[in-house]
Scaffold this motif. Structure first.
Motif, PDB file in Angstrom:
ATOM      1  N   ARG A 138      21.016 -41.650 -15.599  1.00 10.57           N
ATOM      2  CA  ARG A 138      22.174 -42.097 -16.190  1.00 10.57           C
ATOM      3  C   ARG A 138      23.173 -41.777 -16.007  1.00 10.57           C
ATOM      4  O   ARG A 138      23.220 -40.651 -15.603  1.00 10.57           O
ATOM      5  CB  ARG A 138      22.320 -42.634 -17.683  1.00 10.57           C
ATOM      6  CG  ARG A 138      20.686 -43.063 -18.216  1.00 10.57           C
ATOM      7  CD  ARG A 138      20.316 -43.365 -19.267  1.00 10.57           C
ATOM      8  NE  ARG A 138      20.433 -43.920 -20.099  1.00 10.57           N
ATOM      9  CZ  ARG A 138      20.996 -43.684 -21.916  1.00 10.57           C
ATOM     10  NH1 ARG A 138      20.501 -42.733 -22.336  1.00 10.57           N
ATOM     11  NH2 ARG A 138      21.815 -44.792 -22.808  1.00 10.57           N
ATOM     12  N   GLY A 139      24.636 -42.692 -15.984  1.00 13.94           N
ATOM     13  CA  GLY A 139      25.402 -41.442 -15.623  1.00 13.94           C
ATOM     14  C   GLY A 139      26.442 -40.937 -16.359  1.00 13.94           C
ATOM     15  O   GLY A 139      27.177 -40.201 -16.446  1.00 13.94           O
ATOM     16  N   HIS A 140      25.460 -41.026 -17.648  1.00 10.77           N
ATOM     17  CA  HIS A 140      25.915 -40.020 -19.482  1.00 10.77           C
ATOM     18  C   HIS A 140      24.908 -39.788 -19.830  1.00 10.77           C
ATOM     19  O   HIS A 140      23.597 -39.999 -19.551  1.00 10.77           O
ATOM     20  CB  HIS A 140      26.758 -40.955 -20.012  1.00 10.77           C
ATOM     21  CG  HIS A 140      25.737 -42.136 -20.465  1.00 10.77           C
ATOM     22  ND1 HIS A 140      25.257 -41.840 -21.745  1.00 10.77           N
ATOM     23  CD2 HIS A 140      25.927 -43.349 -20.115  1.00 10.77           C
ATOM     24  CE1 HIS A 140      24.908 -43.094 -22.079  1.00 10.77           C
ATOM     25  NE2 HIS A 140      25.048 -44.241 -20.934  1.00 10.77           N
ATOM     26  N   PRO A 141      24.758 -37.877 -20.214  1.00  9.77           N
ATOM     27  CA  PRO A 141      23.924 -37.469 -20.707  1.00  9.77           C
ATOM     28  C   PRO A 141      23.898 -38.247 -22.675  1.00  9.77           C
ATOM     29  O   PRO A 141      24.388 -39.086 -22.704  1.00  9.77           O
ATOM     30  CB  PRO A 141      24.383 -36.609 -21.239  1.00  9.77           C
ATOM     31  CG  PRO A 141      25.789 -36.363 -21.611  1.00  9.77           C
ATOM     32  CD  PRO A 141      26.249 -37.634 -20.651  1.00  9.77           C
ATOM     33  N   GLY A 142      22.514 -38.667 -22.763  1.00 11.71           N
ATOM     34  CA  GLY A 142      22.025 -38.829 -24.095  1.00 11.71           C
ATOM     35  C   GLY A 142      20.181 -39.044 -23.738  1.00 11.71           C
ATOM     36  O   GLY A 142      19.934 -39.669 -23.228  1.00 11.71           O
ATOM     37  N   THR A 143      19.637 -39.590 -25.160  1.00 10.29           N
ATOM     38  CA  THR A 143      18.449 -40.223 -25.012  1.00 10.29           C
ATOM     39  C   THR A 143      18.317 -41.453 -24.781  1.00 10.29           C
ATOM     40  O   THR A 143      19.614 -41.946 -25.289  1.00 10.29           O
ATOM     41  CB  THR A 143      17.679 -39.484 -26.199  1.00 10.29           C
ATOM     42  OG1 THR A 143      18.548 -40.062 -27.120  1.00 10.29           O
ATOM     43  CG2 THR A 143      17.516 -37.893 -26.385  1.00 10.29           C
ATOM     44  N   LEU A 144      18.015 -41.755 -24.631  1.00 10.83           N
ATOM     45  CA  LEU A 144      16.981 -43.844 -24.677  1.00 10.83           C
ATOM     46  C   LEU A 144      17.193 -44.092 -25.914  1.00 10.83           C
ATOM     47  O   LEU A 144      16.223 -43.235 -26.575  1.00 10.83           O
ATOM     48  CB  LEU A 144      16.044 -43.563 -23.486  1.00 10.83           C
ATOM     49  CG  LEU A 144      15.763 -43.688 -22.591  1.00 10.83           C
ATOM     50  CD1 LEU A 144      14.018 -44.026 -20.937  1.00 10.83           C
ATOM     51  CD2 LEU A 144      16.659 -45.019 -21.484  1.00 10.83           C
ATOM     52  N   SER A 145      17.250 -45.325 -26.352  1.00  9.79           N
ATOM     53  CA  SER A 145      16.867 -45.467 -28.181  1.00  9.79           C
ATOM     54  C   SER A 145      15.805 -46.564 -27.591  1.00  9.79           C
ATOM     55  O   SER A 145      15.478 -46.402 -26.250  1.00  9.79           O
ATOM     56  CB  SER A 145      17.950 -46.863 -28.181  1.00  9.79           C
ATOM     57  OG  SER A 145      18.348 -47.812 -26.770  1.00  9.79           O
ATOM     58  N   ASP A 146      15.222 -46.649 -28.592  1.00 14.75           N
ATOM     59  CA  ASP A 146      13.822 -47.308 -29.030  1.00 14.75           C
ATOM     60  C   ASP A 146      14.046 -48.246 -28.063  1.00 14.75           C
ATOM     61  O   ASP A 146      12.945 -48.768 -27.281  1.00 14.75           O
ATOM     62  CB  ASP A 146      13.625 -47.541 -30.552  1.00 14.75           C
ATOM     63  CG  ASP A 146      13.547 -46.396 -31.237  1.00 14.75           C
ATOM     64  OD1 ASP A 146      13.045 -44.809 -30.381  1.00 14.75           O
ATOM     65  OD2 ASP A 146      13.127 -46.286 -32.377  1.00 14.75           O
ATOM     66  N   ASP A 147      15.468 -49.197 -28.482  1.00 11.63           N
ATOM     67  CA  ASP A 147      15.183 -50.457 -27.673  1.00 11.63           C
ATOM     68  C   ASP A 147      15.126 -50.013 -26.072  1.00 11.63           C
ATOM     69  O   ASP A 147      14.352 -50.558 -25.129  1.00 11.63           O
ATOM     70  CB  ASP A 147      16.326 -51.369 -27.063  1.00 11.63           C
ATOM     71  CG  ASP A 147      16.250 -52.236 -28.908  1.00 11.63           C
ATOM     72  OD1 ASP A 147      14.952 -52.038 -29.933  1.00 11.63           O
ATOM     73  OD2 ASP A 147      17.302 -52.454 -30.125  1.00 11.63           O
ATOM     74  N   ASP A 148      16.127 -49.375 -25.184  1.00 17.35           N
ATOM     75  CA  ASP A 148      16.035 -49.115 -24.158  1.00 17.35           C
ATOM     76  C   ASP A 148      14.610 -48.653 -23.533  1.00 17.35           C
ATOM     77  O   ASP A 148      13.873 -48.382 -22.323  1.00 17.35           O
ATOM     78  CB  ASP A 148      17.279 -47.512 -23.763  1.00 17.35           C
ATOM     79  CG  ASP A 148      18.837 -48.862 -23.701  1.00 17.35           C
ATOM     80  OD1 ASP A 148      18.169 -50.130 -23.695  1.00 17.35           O
ATOM     81  OD2 ASP A 148      19.482 -48.177 -23.811  1.00 17.35           O
ATOM     82  N   LEU A 149      13.844 -47.776 -24.338  1.00 14.42           N
ATOM     83  CA  LEU A 149      12.847 -47.027 -23.913  1.00 14.42           C
ATOM     84  C   LEU A 149      11.515 -48.362 -23.762  1.00 14.42           C
ATOM     85  O   LEU A 149      10.696 -48.488 -23.059  1.00 14.42           O
ATOM     86  CB  LEU A 149      12.313 -46.212 -25.274  1.00 14.42           C
ATOM     87  CG  LEU A 149      11.324 -45.093 -24.635  1.00 14.42           C
ATOM     88  CD1 LEU A 149      10.527 -44.384 -24.113  1.00 14.42           C
ATOM     89  CD2 LEU A 149      10.658 -44.158 -25.995  1.00 14.42           C
ATOM     90  N   SER A 150      11.135 -49.329 -24.899  1.00 15.56           N
ATOM     91  CA  SER A 150      10.972 -50.128 -24.690  1.00 15.56           C
ATOM     92  C   SER A 150      10.803 -51.162 -23.436  1.00 15.56           C
ATOM     93  O   SER A 150       9.903 -51.699 -22.621  1.00 15.56           O
ATOM     94  CB  SER A 150      10.507 -50.969 -26.482  1.00 15.56           C
ATOM     95  OG  SER A 150       9.775 -52.119 -25.797  1.00 15.56           O
ATOM     96  N   LEU A 151      11.794 -51.137 -23.256  1.00 12.32           N
ATOM     97  CA  LEU A 151      12.314 -52.065 -22.021  1.00 12.32           C
ATOM     98  C   LEU A 151      11.764 -51.625 -20.937  1.00 12.32           C
ATOM     99  O   LEU A 151      11.108 -51.959 -20.284  1.00 12.32           O
ATOM    100  CB  LEU A 151      13.788 -52.039 -21.324  1.00 12.32           C
ATOM    101  CG  LEU A 151      14.109 -53.040 -21.061  1.00 12.32           C
ATOM    102  CD1 LEU A 151      13.556 -54.648 -20.969  1.00 12.32           C
ATOM    103  CD2 LEU A 151      15.507 -53.060 -21.183  1.00 12.32           C
ATOM    104  N   ALA A 152      11.970 -50.135 -20.594  1.00 14.68           N
ATOM    105  CA  ALA A 152      11.708 -49.047 -19.998  1.00 14.68           C
ATOM    106  C   ALA A 152      10.963 -49.533 -19.484  1.00 14.68           C
ATOM    107  O   ALA A 152       9.689 -49.260 -18.191  1.00 14.68           O
ATOM    108  CB  ALA A 152      12.467 -47.813 -19.905  1.00 14.68           C
ATOM    109  N   LEU A 153       9.258 -49.375 -20.153  1.00 13.29           N
ATOM    110  CA  LEU A 153       8.231 -49.383 -20.499  1.00 13.29           C
ATOM    111  C   LEU A 153       7.466 -50.874 -20.322  1.00 13.29           C
ATOM    112  O   LEU A 153       6.805 -50.724 -19.214  1.00 13.29           O
ATOM    113  CB  LEU A 153       7.574 -49.679 -21.940  1.00 13.29           C
ATOM    114  CG  LEU A 153       7.939 -47.331 -22.373  1.00 13.29           C
ATOM    115  CD1 LEU A 153       6.988 -47.511 -23.653  1.00 13.29           C
ATOM    116  CD2 LEU A 153       6.692 -46.485 -21.465  1.00 13.29           C
ATOM    117  N   HIS A 154       7.950 -51.642 -20.373  1.00 19.78           N
ATOM    118  CA  HIS A 154       7.677 -52.529 -19.687  1.00 19.78           C
ATOM    119  C   HIS A 154       8.378 -52.985 -18.189  1.00 19.78           C
ATOM    120  O   HIS A 154       7.289 -53.704 -17.423  1.00 19.78           O
ATOM    121  CB  HIS A 154       8.629 -53.955 -20.081  1.00 19.78           C
ATOM    122  CG  HIS A 154       8.528 -54.151 -21.876  1.00 19.78           C
ATOM    123  ND1 HIS A 154       6.863 -54.753 -22.450  1.00 19.78           N
ATOM    124  CD2 HIS A 154       8.990 -54.530 -22.502  1.00 19.78           C
ATOM    125  CE1 HIS A 154       6.906 -55.155 -23.432  1.00 19.78           C
ATOM    126  NE2 HIS A 154       8.332 -55.061 -23.337  1.00 19.78           N
TER     127      HIS A 154
END
Length: 223
Positions: free
Chosen positions: A120-136
């Motif tokens: 990612r181009g900016h710092p910060g944790t993944l949101s719950d939605d982004d984490l779920s999508l990344a796991l898919h």
């Protein structure tokens, strides 16, 4: 070579490009490694991401290698926190304007395959939605790699059905869910379960997504 129009892309490259778009990431890379962490395959959403993946393998450090070794998600939400763990690689990330990186291990049971990296181009944790999508995407990557073990599957996107396969996994998680259900019902591998789904869709003249939804809804059973 990756083509901006999508022509000639391999399945892993298409998956990385789709992940970058849907996650709003700066780049996404995928590395398949042998037991000794040597590279067997590197795919990426773009040439810059490909370079970032190769750098980890060249330097022998980075989140991808750590995720592969430990089998756990490696999160670097702020670049500065990685300078002690991977000093050389962190410097390269900083030069390329990367603010955070997340490395997801690719594995089947106890078998380690590699890792999927989201930059990612900016710092910060993944949101719950982004984490779920990344796991898919992680699940899709594992199935794609199993699919590519079949020599007949080493194709580019000249066959539009391959694009449907990857987009089906990334945009429709029920395809992944159905693959797992068919694997259990028919007592076959995930690779063969996916082939069964495709065969059923072909014979019924339906899309794989429609068939997957029927499997998830238990209207189709492969026992």
């Amino acid at each position: 070579m990756m083509d901006e129009a999508g022509g000639g892309l391999t399945l892993p490259e298409l998956l990385c490009r789709s992940a970058r778009r849907q996650l709003g990431a700066a780049a996404v890379g995928l590395a398949v490694m042998a037991a000794d962490a040597t590279s067997e395959l590197v795919a990426a959403s773009d040439p810059a991401a490909h370079e970032l993946e190769l750098l980890q393998l060249t330097l022998g450090e980075g989140p991808c290698l750590e995720a592969f070794r430990t089998g756990r998600l490696v999160q670097l939400a702020e670049l500065g926190t990685g300078e002690q763990r991977w000093p050389a690689y962190s410097a390269h990330l900083r030069e390329r304007g990367i603010g955070a990186v997340f490395a997801f291990p690719l594995r089947i049971g106890g078998i380690r395959l590699g890792a999927l990296d989201v930059y990612r181009g900016h710092p910060g944790t993944l949101s719950d939605d982004d984490l779920s999508l990344a796991l898919h995407f992680v699940d899709a990557a594992v199935v794609v790699l199993l699919h590519l073990q079949d020599p007949a599957s080493h194709q580019s996107l000249d066959d539009p059905r391959l694009e449907e396969d990857v987009e089906g996994f990334t945009l429709h998680p029920e395809v992944h869910q159905a693959t797992g259900m068919v694997s259990v019902q028919a007592v076959v591998s995930l690779h063969d379960a996916l082939l069964l789904l495709r065969a059923h869709a072909y014979v019924a003249d339906r899309s794989i997504i429609e068939v997957a939804r029927d499997v998830v809804a238990r209207r189709i059973d492969f026992r």
